[in-house]
Write an enzyme that holds these catalytic residues in place. Sequence first.
Site, PDB file in Angstrom:
ATOM      1  N   HIS A 294     114.875  99.190 -28.501  1.00 11.77           N
ATOM      2  CA  HIS A 294     115.993 100.020 -28.052  1.00 11.77           C
ATOM      3  C   HIS A 294     115.529 100.957 -26.946  1.00 11.77           C
ATOM      4  CE1 HIS A 294     118.172  99.679 -32.194  1.00 11.77           C
ATOM      5  NE2 HIS A 294     118.663  98.809 -31.335  1.00 11.77           N
ATOM      6  N   TYR A 467     111.548 103.914 -29.476  1.00 14.85           N
ATOM      7  CA  TYR A 467     110.448 103.603 -30.401  1.00 14.85           C
ATOM      8  C   TYR A 467     110.898 102.667 -31.519  1.00 14.85           C
ATOM      9  CZ  TYR A 467     108.486 107.606 -27.927  1.00 14.85           C
ATOM     10  OH  TYR A 467     108.069 108.466 -26.939  1.00 14.85           O
ATOM     11  N   HIS A 468     111.621 101.604 -31.134  1.00 10.75           N
ATOM     12  CA  HIS A 468     112.112 100.634 -32.109  1.00 10.75           C
ATOM     13  C   HIS A 468     111.689  99.206 -31.760  1.00 10.75           C
ATOM     14  CE1 HIS A 468     115.719 103.585 -32.901  1.00 10.75           C
ATOM     15  NE2 HIS A 468     114.572 104.041 -33.375  1.00 10.75           N
ATOM     16  N   PRO A 469     110.415  98.956 -31.466  1.00 11.38           N
ATOM     17  CA  PRO A 469     109.997  97.584 -31.146  1.00 11.38           C
ATOM     18  C   PRO A 469     110.082  96.696 -32.377  1.00 11.38           C
ATOM     19  CG  PRO A 469     108.066  98.948 -31.434  1.00 11.38           C
ATOM     20  CD  PRO A 469     109.258  99.875 -31.500  1.00 11.38           C
TER      21      PRO A 469
END
Length: 559
Positions: A294, A467-469
Amino acid sequence: MEEYDFIIVGSGSAGSVLARRLSEDPNHRVLVLEYGGKDNSVFIQMPSALSIPMNTKKYDWGFHTEPEPGLAGRSIHQARGKVIGGSSSINGMVWVRGNSGDFDQWSSLGATGWSYADVLPYFRRAEHNGPGADAYRAQGGELHVTPAPMSTPLYQAFIEAGRQAGYPVTSDYNGYSQEGFAVMDMSVRNGVRWSTANAYLKPSLNRPNLNLVMHALVHRVLIDGRRATGIEYSVNGGATIKARARREVILSAGPVNSPKILMLSGIGPQAQLREHGIEVVHDLPGVGENLHDHLETWMQRRCTQPITLNGKLNPFSKAMIGLRWLLFKDGLGASNHMEVNGHIRSRPGIPYPDIQYHFVGGAIAYDGSSSFKGHGFQAHLIPGKPRSRGRLTLRSADPHEAPRLFFNYLGDEYDRQVFRDGIRLTREIFAQAAMDPFRGAEILPGEQLQTDDELDDFVANNAATAYHPCGSCKMGRDAMAVVDPETRVHGIEALRVIDSSIFPFVPNGNLNAPTIMVGEKGADHVLGRDMLSPLNTPAYFDPDWETQQRSRAPERSRE
């Protein structure tokens, strides 16, 4: 060589869950390997200090992307937790499960058994919901969830502005209806960050059958033929150690390190393995592919009243906030300051929300790197269902070296359009009467930026990761799937991946809650148990989604 029944690599959002669940049977000997160390820093445990550990080498792996063409060639810091609790120890403590449609999408993409009805029981098993239990929420779980304190009138004003703009106000975005505006849920207990280290791992460490080894760098999975038999690792750069797994090896090292370890072990795209002199054990082309994340931008405005967090950034105020938290575990130190959540659809023809908001009563960069000199507020605009895909590749066969991360941010036109739509929709929300007492001039993007090209340029030069890998070891049955719906690595026995890398498609929301759910459900798969019975509770979808962009979802009381 020490022997265990299960070896878990990583003590993060899924790994800590697995450590607790697999060690509940005293006959199971469990080893957990964690590269980081203890989480006893006040900056980890105090919610409002969240930007400090994510920028501290002691607690962050320090990954950076390759230059991203869609972001004007910028390289983006991709913080990942290097500490017990993993990224749940450095994240924003935002508790968002995702939309019910996200998990039905997973099932349609080949992750059978992971529909919303299938995963809802595992969300409930994990959770202790402060306001109480109902058909969607539960009490009694390890992960405590509490509503945000709504510490300034700006938060309620933003919810009301959403209502005035024609969107629903939902009593529980983690329940019947995600669509709309609501008070944020935080993974905070009694004013303290409630990471998976606090919730799951540390309460289990008194079990004699659970062994946690910190500062352990995993080199590779040991494989005999087509069966995983153990792990090779070192501690603090010392001698190589081997540990044998009688039953299974489980990678819960996250969306960066899990595919990296697979490739170092000879499992991955054969051309890439051979390029680095790694013996090919199993040609699995999907390892490292489907990497996505995201992005977010901050929509900031001046505030005409001196009631924002910007007035609390001086050393004296910070010291008083910290002292109050140390003494009482309350006040501003006990909040993540993202106290309102919103989910809307960017345009007609989208069945469920593809935009998420985090509203903050201050104008401050998420990572603390910058702040507005004056009073302001902001909405974090996060397109929730990006279609751009990148890949993770090795730099070398050295386990100490970070892999290459290329997300291909904004590579798909759909993703660029959602940002354009989102900026305009956010401006409309900020223009509502509820914001009149507080609304000053637009700071970011700036009212002079209006055309598609101007907005595209703003996003390219200012967007940051949320920070949503995820997705780099996706779950499914197609040629690019890495694990099957029981989390087993295709083609290798006794080896699983259980973390956010197995998500086929990122959910519309933050990733900590669904990663914990994956840990809970994954534990039952490892143990060979029957899955919890599906819960066919209804979820709201606008019946006119094909023709309208917003709707007033019917409210439901907690049942």
